[in-house]
Design an enzyme around this catalytic site. Structure first.
Site, PDB file in Angstrom:
ATOM      1  CD  GLU A   1      -3.177  -1.038   0.342  1.00 39.67           C
ATOM      2  OE1 GLU A   1      -3.154  -0.216  -0.585  1.00 39.67           O
ATOM      3  OE2 GLU A   1      -4.143  -1.797   0.567  1.00 39.67           O
TER       4      GLU A   1
ATOM      5  CG  HIS B   1      -5.686  -6.073   1.449  1.00 37.33           C
ATOM      6  ND1 HIS B   1      -6.753  -6.136   0.578  1.00 37.33           N
ATOM      7  CD2 HIS B   1      -5.292  -4.770   1.456  1.00 37.33           C
ATOM      8  CE1 HIS B   1      -6.994  -4.924   0.097  1.00 37.33           C
ATOM      9  NE2 HIS B   1      -6.119  -4.076   0.607  1.00 37.33           N
TER      10      HIS B   1
HETATM   11  P1  NAD Z   1      -4.755  -7.840   9.633  1.00 40.32           P
HETATM   12  O1  NAD Z   1      -5.598  -6.894  10.348  1.00 40.32           O
HETATM   13  O2  NAD Z   1      -5.278  -9.207   9.354  1.00 40.32           O
HETATM   14  O3  NAD Z   1      -3.368  -7.958  10.421  1.00 40.32           O
HETATM   15  C1  NAD Z   1      -2.395  -8.843   9.946  1.00 40.32           C
HETATM   16  C2  NAD Z   1      -1.983  -9.881  10.976  1.00 40.32           C
HETATM   17  O4  NAD Z   1      -1.053  -9.291  11.883  1.00 40.32           O
HETATM   18  C3  NAD Z   1      -3.107 -10.429  11.846  1.00 40.32           C
HETATM   19  O5  NAD Z   1      -2.857 -11.794  12.083  1.00 40.32           O
HETATM   20  C4  NAD Z   1      -2.971  -9.638  13.149  1.00 40.32           C
HETATM   21  O6  NAD Z   1      -3.475 -10.352  14.244  1.00 40.32           O
HETATM   22  C5  NAD Z   1      -1.478  -9.460  13.242  1.00 40.32           C
HETATM   23  N1  NAD Z   1      -1.028  -8.260  13.926  1.00 40.32           N
HETATM   24  C6  NAD Z   1      -1.514  -7.007  13.780  1.00 40.32           C
HETATM   25  N2  NAD Z   1      -0.753  -6.139  14.438  1.00 40.32           N
HETATM   26  C7  NAD Z   1       0.224  -6.842  15.042  1.00 40.32           C
HETATM   27  C8  NAD Z   1       1.323  -6.481  15.858  1.00 40.32           C
HETATM   28  N3  NAD Z   1       1.615  -5.213  16.118  1.00 40.32           N
HETATM   29  N4  NAD Z   1       2.090  -7.471  16.342  1.00 40.32           N
HETATM   30  C9  NAD Z   1       1.831  -8.772  16.024  1.00 40.32           C
HETATM   31  N5  NAD Z   1       0.837  -9.165  15.227  1.00 40.32           N
HETATM   32  C10 NAD Z   1       0.038  -8.209  14.735  1.00 40.32           C
HETATM   33  O7  NAD Z   1      -4.313  -7.271   8.189  1.00 40.32           O
HETATM   34  P2  NAD Z   1      -3.868  -5.849   7.656  1.00 40.32           P
HETATM   35  O8  NAD Z   1      -2.913  -6.145   6.582  1.00 40.32           O
HETATM   36  O9  NAD Z   1      -3.501  -4.930   8.713  1.00 40.32           O
HETATM   37  O10 NAD Z   1      -5.204  -5.266   7.011  1.00 40.32           O
HETATM   38  C11 NAD Z   1      -5.795  -5.854   5.886  1.00 40.32           C
HETATM   39  C12 NAD Z   1      -7.248  -5.434   5.827  1.00 40.32           C
HETATM   40  O11 NAD Z   1      -7.334  -4.031   5.677  1.00 40.32           O
HETATM   41  C13 NAD Z   1      -8.010  -6.050   4.682  1.00 40.32           C
HETATM   42  O12 NAD Z   1      -9.223  -6.581   5.163  1.00 40.32           O
HETATM   43  C14 NAD Z   1      -8.292  -4.888   3.761  1.00 40.32           C
HETATM   44  O13 NAD Z   1      -9.467  -5.041   3.039  1.00 40.32           O
HETATM   45  C15 NAD Z   1      -8.368  -3.749   4.739  1.00 40.32           C
HETATM   46  N6  NAD Z   1      -8.108  -2.440   4.168  1.00 40.32           N
HETATM   47  C16 NAD Z   1      -9.011  -1.459   4.420  1.00 40.32           C
HETATM   48  C17 NAD Z   1      -8.798  -0.189   3.925  1.00 40.32           C
HETATM   49  C18 NAD Z   1      -9.748   0.912   4.267  1.00 40.32           C
HETATM   50  O14 NAD Z   1      -9.626   2.001   3.723  1.00 40.32           O
HETATM   51  N7  NAD Z   1     -10.676   0.688   5.174  1.00 40.32           N
HETATM   52  C19 NAD Z   1      -7.655   0.099   3.166  1.00 40.32           C
HETATM   53  C20 NAD Z   1      -6.750  -0.925   2.922  1.00 40.32           C
HETATM   54  C21 NAD Z   1      -6.987  -2.200   3.442  1.00 40.32           C
END
Ligand code: NAD
Ligand code: GLY
Length: 366
Positions: free
Chosen positions: A190, A270
């Site tokens: 991203e 993602h």
């Molecule tokens: P996620 O929330 O699944 O987090 C990734 C993994 O890391 C998970 O297993 C989580 O438990 C773990 N984790 C998170 N923080 C941690 C930390 N500090 N220490 C250890 N483990 C940790 O995934 P993501 O990549 O953060 O987000 C992806 C999601 O975001 C998708 O669903 C996507 O559609 C969404 N998204 C939304 C927007 C929006 O504008 N709303 C934009 C981009 C993506």
């Protein structure tokens, strides 16, 4: 550790809010004051993040203000659990807490927690406050900012949702120290997207600083996160509901969402799906005569230097992906609307791309 903080405002008149980026922010009450207005607070996190950070936040809030009623809810982690069941669990917890309209939900986690908790906050009593506390790189640079909230449906990503802006975004760099390596890399997709959309200079900077960023150098990370947030805040301020320019933030996402859904939620992250999606969008742009092949090659090289995938998994079939793409939220009246580019830093919304061209981009292997 508390240190220098960068603050960026998302300017939406009475609903404007700060994005704070720095170290030691979640453990400093100064950053929570002002964002919490009522008495009830629900901290929503997931099973990986809660054991690391939820109790610390709850203790801080309770000890700073004994009138607050604070509870925590832990959701299952990962995209496969970004659904209405999770939203329903938040409603149950809010009901249990007795949360009234001035209550606040704290979304403590990655984009999955942020999207689910934000959506629950948008729905509870027709909308209560929420604070985004992103703990992944991806959530810090993108999902916590801008107010898109929601959950997935079996038919497609993020098909159920609402626009609901947070009261504040508190991005504490210290939380990135526990983030698994693969998740960190996925976040860079991203970051690279922001450069592709509208900042060729930032693309060059990422190229030159890939090693420092992958080594989690705090100065480099702060620059990258702040650059993305500044860019996104400006776009959201002029097109909150995506009637125009905000759609550009979806570069790589029409392909990416189809890839994520078709592969099965959670099998490709993602950010990984978006990386492949951006390259497909670049390839299609070249195929349509909009951009030079050299830009596609530079994008591939940059993605590879952040150890991101650049090719479709072989088990995903072009026609099945195209079927998924037809349900993209950007489409109008049954025609595909894609975000393509004229080269690094110059994206455009392109209407009416033929399905044959999309299929051809999906079928091309380098
Ligand atoms: P996620 O929330 O699944 O987090 C990734 C993994 O890391 C998970 O297993 C989580 O438990 C773990 N984790 C998170 N923080 C941690 C930390 N500090 N220490 C250890 N483990 C940790 O995934 P993501 O990549 O953060 O987000 C992806 C999601 O975001 C998708 O669903 C996507 O559609 C969404 N998204 C939304 C927007 C929006 O504008 N709303 C934009 C981009 C993506
Ligand atoms: N991630 C795309 C947007 O927020 O608009």
């Amino acid at each position: 550790m508390s240190g220098a903080m960068t603050e960026i405002e998302v300017g939406l008149d009475a609903r404007s809010y700060p994005i704070r980026i720095g170290s030691g922010l979640v453990t400093d009450m100064a950053h929570w004051r002002g964002a919490i207005r009522g008495k009830h607070v629900l901290i929503v996190s997931d099973e990986n993040v809660a054991p690391l950070y939820a109790a610390g936040v709850q203790d801080l809030l309770e000890s700073a203000d004994s009138s607050l009623l604070v509870d925590s809810l832990t959701l299952r982690a990962g995209e496969a659990h970004k659904n209405l069941d999770a939203v329903s669990k938040i409603f149950d917890a809010l009901a249990q807490l007795g949360a009234t309209r001035d209550a606040c939900v704290i979304a403590l986690g990655g984009g999955v927690v942020g999207d689910i908790a934000g959506f629950a906050a948008a729905c509870w009593m027709r909308g209560i406050d929420f604070i985004q506390v992103p703990t992944t790189l991806l959530a810090m640079v993108d999902s916590s900012v801008g107010g898109k909230t929601g959950v997935d449906h079996a038919a497609g990503k993020n098909l159920i949702g609402a626009f609901h802006q947070p009261r504040a975004v508190i991005a504490d760099l210290d939380t990135l120290s526990t983030l698994p390596e693969r998740e960190l890399r996925a976040g860079f997709a991203e970051v690279i997207k922001t450069a592709c959309i509208g900042d060729a200079g930032f693309f060059d900077w990422l190229d030159a600083n890939a090693n420092a960023l992958l080594a989690r150098d705090a100065t480099a990370l702060t620059h990258a996160i702040a650059t993305c947030c500044r860019y996104k805040a400006a776009v959201v301020a002029c097109d909150e509901r995506e009637s125009g320019k905000r759609a550009l933030l979806n570069f790589g996402h029409t392909f990416g969402h189809a890839i994520e859904t078709e592969a099965g939620y959670g099998s490709l992250l993602h950010g990984e799906a978006v990386a492949i999606g951006m390259l497909l969008a670049a390839r299609l742009s070249t195929q349509l005569g909009m951009s030079e092949e050299i830009d596609t090659q530079r994008l591939r090289a940059l993605l590879q230097s952040f150890c991101l995938p650049t090719e479709l998994p072989r088990n995903l079939k072009p026609r099945a992906l195209l079927d998924r793409m037809r349900l993209d939220k950007k489409n109008r009246a049954g025609t595909l609307r894609l975000i393509l580019w004229r080269g690094i830093g110059h994206t455009e919304i392109v209407e009416g791309v033929s399905e044959a061209d999309v299929l051809s981009a999906l079928a091309t292997r380098p």
